[in-house]
Design an enzyme around this catalytic site. Structure first.
Site: not given
Ligand code: ADP
Ligand code: MG
Length: 627
Positions: A25, A87, A186, A208
């Site tokens: 991913d 990205k 995705e 998402d």
């Molecule tokens: P992307 O798909 O954009 O790469 P992610 O799916 O990894 O991103 O999401 C990252 C986001 O999730 C960040 O803003 C992070 O702070 C938030 N996040 C991670 N854990 C938690 C949690 N326990 N509660 C709320 N938000 C969270």
């Molecule tokens: Mg993502």
């Protein structure tokens, strides 16, 4: 004594050898790699037990490239060389940049191939190269923990990614030395992780919410094919907004005025944002969170934020996502109650209020039992496992559909669609065209992607000429244009005049994408230029240093020049002109030497100035007072 057994050459010892395949991913904020072991798909951790790899790459002047949290820790101190969120740049041309420049604070350089390059201390890099570093890192992690070379990977991309963005992702994988079985949408991967592809049919909504992007996809499953009914979202909406809301709230309560441009406030803002993110994550499991952050030198500012207060702060952002859901449903012609499953994806869906609002809108509890930040990688791993041939009994393969229609330009600057969006891929379609003028011997084929009617509203993918058509009256020639799309959604086009057999074809590499040769040259160049770039960098650094030294000497002389005798002054002036001359040249060592000479000649002067200022401070005080 037991005898060790050795098998016959060419015969595998295991009845069914497990091939190493993974799902990746490649996210805007975080990236992950997952694999299937003993029938169970899970993500792989690094040596510290951490699964998420921040999608951040740092390029240093000495040629070092660091990836992940080691790079992320430099995001504020070395922002121009620490690249995040690339990205957003994948498959983008120079022309597309204007829209993105606001939230990507990098320096871009122009380049003849029309692919934007980001200037860093380690050289100019493309988004493809940066992504390749992330993929390479994931590959190493996988090969280390699985103990062997990967036979192939499935990499996920957003459902709305066009041909250029998909191609760019594949190019990055090639640069990382990966064999891509296939690119997978995705949302489809998330649905697969929940086993929804095993069902006969049904409509699924994939919600998402990541760090900086929001995507909603409405998928329809019919006989093993996931059709994307609609997608929607906002490329500047995500968990980062929640962090910002908390930070602003905190600063307001602490009565701190922030000028984000000012240097010292940068460090402060970084501390505040970090604390905001921590607090947000705490509030996903606790009813309140204690905040403690250093706002000035004196003491820490302390305050408590309740989950209720936090929910009020983020409500407008969540409402925006719900509006997008409503729009996506309307476009797909589906009622909220027709949606059988709602799948939660992305770290930000861990916030309970997000889940609550989504459940309320769709009128059902969303699926959350698979970790929302891992679910996409997990689904990709399951597909990779199948494509590697590890499940000989399972023959049903998931099929994807074309995300955007493909067509060619016809008279009047109009687009004739050859393959409609949502057609199951791989697919081949042909259509006949004819000449417009008597005696016409050539024809320009302009390949476009998009849903709109006019050429200018669609994305131009490529053009090529079919020449050598025998002269005939207008409308007599029969030219067959064939579009072929492979399982990754990538296109090749050919054209043939039927009576003469004259033909021409292109493998569509979008006009702003990279060719295979370019990728190869890029690999070689990156080694060759590393040295030049470093020399240039050193020269620039010495020039800056020279300017700094000259400037401070100037102000010191203006203030305390009378501390020097005429001889001393003449000597310093001489060193100064040597440095000025060196500064004009391109020999960084000469500049460095001249700086050293000037500095050693001014040592005495500096000492005297120090004495004088100490005396001034001490005037009327005793030494003890300062101890
Ligand atoms: P992307 O798909 O954009 O790469 P992610 O799916 O990894 O991103 O999401 C990252 C986001 O999730 C960040 O803003 C992070 O702070 C938030 N996040 C991670 N854990 C938690 C949690 N326990 N509660 C709320 N938000 C969270
Ligand atoms: Mg993502």
């Amino acid at each position: 004594m037991a005898l060790l057994q050795i098998s016959e050459p060419g015969q595998s010892t295991a009845p069914h050898e497990h091939k190493l395949a993974v799902g990746m991913d490649l996210g805007t904020t975080n990236s992950l790699v997952a694999t299937v072991r003993s029938g169970v798909a899970d993500t792989l951790a690094d040596e510290d037990g951490v699964h998420l790899l921040p999608s951040v790459v740092r390029y240093s002047a000495n040629g070092d490239v660091t990836v992940g949290s080691n790079a992320l820790s430099h995001a504020t101190t070395d922002p121009l060389n620490t690249l995040a969120s690339v990205k957003r740049l994948m498959g983008r041309s120079e022309r597309d940049l204007t829209a993105l420049e606001g939230y990507l604070p990098y320096k871009f350089t122009r380049h003849e191939s029309n692919v934007p390059r980001i200037d860093t201390a380690g050289g100019a890099v493309t988004a493809v190269e940066v992504s390749a570093e992330i993929l390479k890192h994931l590959r190493q992690r996988a090969e280390l923990s699985l103990g062997g070379e990967l036979v192939g990977v499935v990499i996920t991309v957003p459902a709305y990614f066009d041909d250029a963005q998909r191609q760019a992702t594949k190019d990055a994988a090639t640069l990382a030395g990966l064999n891509v079985f296939r690119l997978l949408n995705e949302p489809t991967a998330a649905a697969v992780a929940y086993g929804l592809d095993q069902k006969a049919e049904g409509v699924t909504a994939i919600y998402d919410l990541g760090g900086g992007t929001f995507d909603i996809s409405i998928l329809k499953l019919t006989r093993g094919v996931f059709e994307v009914l609609s997608t929607g979202g906002d490329t500047a909406l995500g968990g980062d907004d929640f962090d910002r809301e908390i930070a602003v709230w905190l600063l307001k309560h602490a009565k701190v005025e922030i000028d984000a441009q000012a240097g010292q406030d940068h460090q402060l803002m970084r501390r505040v944002m970090k604390e905001a993110r921590r607090v947000k994550e705490v509030l996903s499991t606790q009813q309140e969170a204690h905040i403690s952050v250093r706002l000035n030198k004196a003491d820490d500012f302390e305050i408590t934020l309740s989950r209720n207060q936090f929910e009020t702060l983020i409500e407008p952002h969540i409402n925006k996502t719900i509006a997008w859901c409503r729009k996506a449903l309307r476009e797909s012609g589906v009622e909220p109650t027709d949606v059988e499953n709602v799948v939660m994806v992305g770290g930000s869906t861990r916030t309970p209020y997000v889940r609550e609002k989504v459940a309320e809108f769709f009128g059902k509890e969303p699926l959350t039992n698979i970790d929302p930040d891992k679910v996409v990688a997990v689904g990709a791993a399951q597909q990779a496992d199948k494509l590697a041939g590890n499940n000989p009994d399972e023959e049903m393969l998931l099929l994807d559909v074309l995300p955007l229609s493909l067509g060619i330009e016809t008279m009047g600057e109009l687009v004739e669609k050859i393959i409609d969006r949502n057609t199951v891929i791989p697919v081949t379609r042909a259509q006949k065209f004819t000449t417009f003028k008597d005696g016409q011997t050539a024809m320009r084929v302009h390949v476009l992607q998009g849903e709109r009617e006019k050429v200018s509203d669609c994305r131009s993918l490529a053009t090529f000429d079919l020449t050598g058509i025998p002269p005939m009256v207008a409308g007599a020639a029969h030219i067959v244009v064939t579009f072929q799309v492979d399982a990754d959604g990538l296109l090749s086009v050919s054209a043939e005049e039927e009576s003469s057999g004259v033909n021409a074809s292109v493998e569509v590499k979008p006009s702003y994408g990279l060719t295979d040769i370019e990728i190869e040259t890029m690999l070689n160049d990156s080694f060759r230029h590393a040295k030049d770039d470093m020399q240039m960098r050193q020269l620039a650094e010495q020039q800056v240093e020279a300017d700094r030294v000259l400037e401070s000497l100037k102000s010191a002389l203006a203030k305390d020049g009378e501390l020097l005798s005429e001889d001393e002054l003449a000597k310093i002036e001489q060193c100064k002109s040597i440095l000025l001359a060196a500064r004009q040249g391109d020999d960084s060592d000469a500049i460095k030497q001249a700086i050293q000479d000037l500095e050693s000649d001014s040592e005495e002067f500096i000492a005297r100035r120090m004495n004088r200022s100490v005396q001034q401070v001490m005037k009327g005080h005793r030494v003890e007072e300062f101890e």
